[in-house]
Write an enzyme that holds these catalytic residues in place. Structure first.
Site, PDB file in Angstrom:
ATOM      1  N   ASP A   1       5.725  -7.493   1.549  1.00  0.00           N
ATOM      2  CA  ASP A   1       5.640  -6.156   0.958  1.00  0.00           C
ATOM      3  C   ASP A   1       4.704  -5.266   1.786  1.00  0.00           C
ATOM      4  OD1 ASP A   1       6.350  -4.653  -1.771  1.00  0.00           O
ATOM      5  OD2 ASP A   1       4.206  -4.378  -1.475  1.00  0.00           O
ATOM      6  N   ARG A   2       3.625  -4.729   1.206  1.00  0.00           N
ATOM      7  CA  ARG A   2       2.716  -3.880   1.971  1.00  0.00           C
ATOM      8  C   ARG A   2       2.143  -4.641   3.162  1.00  0.00           C
ATOM      9  NH1 ARG A   2       4.196   0.800   1.016  1.00  0.00           N
ATOM     10  NH2 ARG A   2       2.233   1.651   1.810  1.00  0.00           N
TER      11      ARG A   2
ATOM     12  N   HIS B   1       7.744   4.862  -7.435  1.00  0.00           N
ATOM     13  CA  HIS B   1       6.309   4.781  -7.151  1.00  0.00           C
ATOM     14  C   HIS B   1       6.000   5.249  -5.738  1.00  0.00           C
ATOM     15  CE1 HIS B   1       8.137   1.144  -5.636  1.00  0.00           C
ATOM     16  NE2 HIS B   1       7.034   0.764  -5.034  1.00  0.00           N
TER      17      HIS B   1
ATOM     18  N   TYR C   1      -0.225   3.920   0.103  1.00  0.00           N
ATOM     19  CA  TYR C   1       1.144   4.398  -0.052  1.00  0.00           C
ATOM     20  C   TYR C   1       1.322   5.796   0.516  1.00  0.00           C
ATOM     21  CZ  TYR C   1       3.090   0.566  -2.774  1.00  0.00           C
ATOM     22  OH  TYR C   1       3.597  -0.657  -3.156  1.00  0.00           O
TER      23      TYR C   1
ATOM     24  N   HIS D   1      11.168 -10.634  -6.124  1.00  0.00           N
ATOM     25  CA  HIS D   1      10.354 -10.043  -5.066  1.00  0.00           C
ATOM     26  C   HIS D   1       9.170 -10.926  -4.696  1.00  0.00           C
ATOM     27  CE1 HIS D   1       8.418  -6.947  -2.679  1.00  0.00           C
ATOM     28  NE2 HIS D   1       7.370  -6.925  -3.478  1.00  0.00           N
TER      29      HIS D   1
END
Length: 311
Positions: free
Chosen positions: A126-127, A171, A231, A291
Site C-alpha cells: 500500500d503506502r 479518501h 496522501y 487488501h
C-alpha cells in the site's frame, strides 16, 4: 503498551534532520526491509517478518508520519501556520516535500545504511509500496530486489480513477484537499474513519486481532496531520516525480514482484500492463485475498518474497 513483533529488537534510528524512525530488527543474512501500508504500522508484517528472519536480516520500520516514528510537519502546514491567508493547492509540487515519497524513500536508504547495509531488498504494501517504488527508481544501485503489494504507481492510480468507480478511492480525493478541512474532518471521528478501511478492505477480519486493530487505531489517531500530508503528497509532488520519470524513460531495473487484488476487472485497466511499463524484470500475481494480504495469507506472501530473492 502497543504490541510488538516477538523476537525482534526495537530501536530508534535517525534518518534525517529531526526525523528518527521506530524500527524492529531480527535475524541474520541478506537484508530485506518491509514497509507497511495504511492504516497500519510495521506490525502488519509480524507473521511474514518472523518467517523471513529465519535466514534473512529483517528490518521493519514505521514510516515517517506513522506509528511510533517521528511526524514532522509538512511544508505546506508550516506555511499555512505562518500565514493563514496563504493559498495552498494540493498540486503545488513544493508543498508536501516532507512527505514526498522521494523523501520517505531516502529515509529508508538512510535507515538501512545506519544499520550497516549499503544494498538491500525492499518490499512494501500500500503506502509503503509507493515508497518502495520510489526507492527503486531513485536508488537502483541500492535496492537489489523489489516487491510491491496491492497498489499501482501513483501516476497510474490517478489515471485509472474516473467516473463513479472512483468512489472506491474517496479518501484519496479527501486527503488531497488543501490543509485544514481534511484534518478537521478526520480528527472529529478518527476511529470511525480509519476503522472503516480496516473493515472494508479485510478479506478475513480474523487476520487482524483486536489488540492489533487497537494498536492501528491508536497510532492513526495520533497521526492524522502526517497521514493526510502523506496522501496530499500523492496528489502533487509524487505525481510530478512519476511523470518526470515516465517521460524520461526511467524504469525499475531490479527484479520486481507485484501481488495485488483484481481491481482492474472492476475499474477497467490491466494492472500487469501498467506495471510492465515501469519494470524490466516483472512477475505479476493476481490473488484472491483481501487488501491486508500479509496478515491474511502470510505464508503465501513470505513464499513469494523468498522466490523474489532468488531471482
Amino acid at each position: 503498551m502497543a504490541p510488538v513483533i516477538p523476537g525482534f529488537d526495537y530501536r530508534r534510528v535517525p534518518v534525517a534532520d529531526g526525523v528518527s524512525l521506530n524500527v524492529a530488527v531480527a535475524g541474520s543474512g541478506s537484508p530485506i526491509v518491509l514497509l507497511h501500508g495504511f492504516p497500519q504500522t510495521h506490525l502488519m508484517w509480524r507473521h511474514v517478518a518472523a518467517d523471513l528472519a529465519a535466514d534473512h536480516t529483517v528490518i521493519c520500520p514505521d514510516l515517517r508520519g506513522y506509528g511510533a516514528s517521528d511526524k514532522p510537519a509538512a511544508d505546506a502546514d508550516r506555511e499555512a501556520d505562518a500565514d493563514p491567508t496563504h493559498p495552498t493547492h494540493p498540486a503545488d509540487p513544493a508543498a508536501p516535500a516532507a512527505y514526498a515519497k522521494r523523501t520517505m524513500a531516502a529515509d529508508i536508504v538512510a535507515l538501512a545504511r545506519a544499520l550497516g547495509h549499503d544494498r538491500f531488498a525492499l518490499a512494501g504494501h500500500d503506502r509503503g509500496a509507493l515508497v518502495a517504488f520510489r526507492a527503486g527508481l531513485d536508488h537502483p544501485a541500492t535496492i537489489t530486489h523489489l516487491a510491491c503489494l496491492d497498489v499501482l504507481p501513483t501516476l497510474d492510480m490517478w489515471d485509472v480513477l474516473h467516473g463513479t468507480t472512483a468512489a472506491v478511492g474517496f479518501h484519496l480525493f479527501l486527503m488531497a484537499q488543501p490543509p485544514g478541512l481534511p484534518e478537521r474532518m478526520i480528527a472529529a471521528c478518527p476511529d470511525d474513519f480509519f476503522g472503516h478501511f480496516l473493515d472494508l478492505w479485510a478479506g478475513d477480519p480474523r487476520a487482524i486481532p483486536a489488540e492489533v486493530r487497537t494498536a492501528y487505531l491508536d497510532a492513526c489517531r495520533a497521526a492524522v496531520p502526517s497521514i493526510v500530508a502523506d496522501y496530499r503528497a500523492s496528489a502533487g509532488v509524487d505525481v510530478d516525480h512519476d511523470r518526470a520519470d515516465r517521460d524520461g524513460g526511467r524504469r525499475l531495473t531490479m527484479p520486481l514482484t507485484v501481488i495485488q487484488q483484481d481491481w482492474g476487472a472492476a475499474l477497467g485497466y490491466d494492472a500487469a500492463a501498467l506495471w510492465r511499463a515501469w519494470a524490466d524484470d516483472l512477475e505479476h500475481h493476481t490473488v484472491g485475498y483481501g487488501h491486508f494480504m500479509a496478515e491474511e495469507a502470510p505464508a503465501d506472501i513470505a513464499k513469494a518474497l523468498r522466490e523474489l530473492l532468488t531471482r
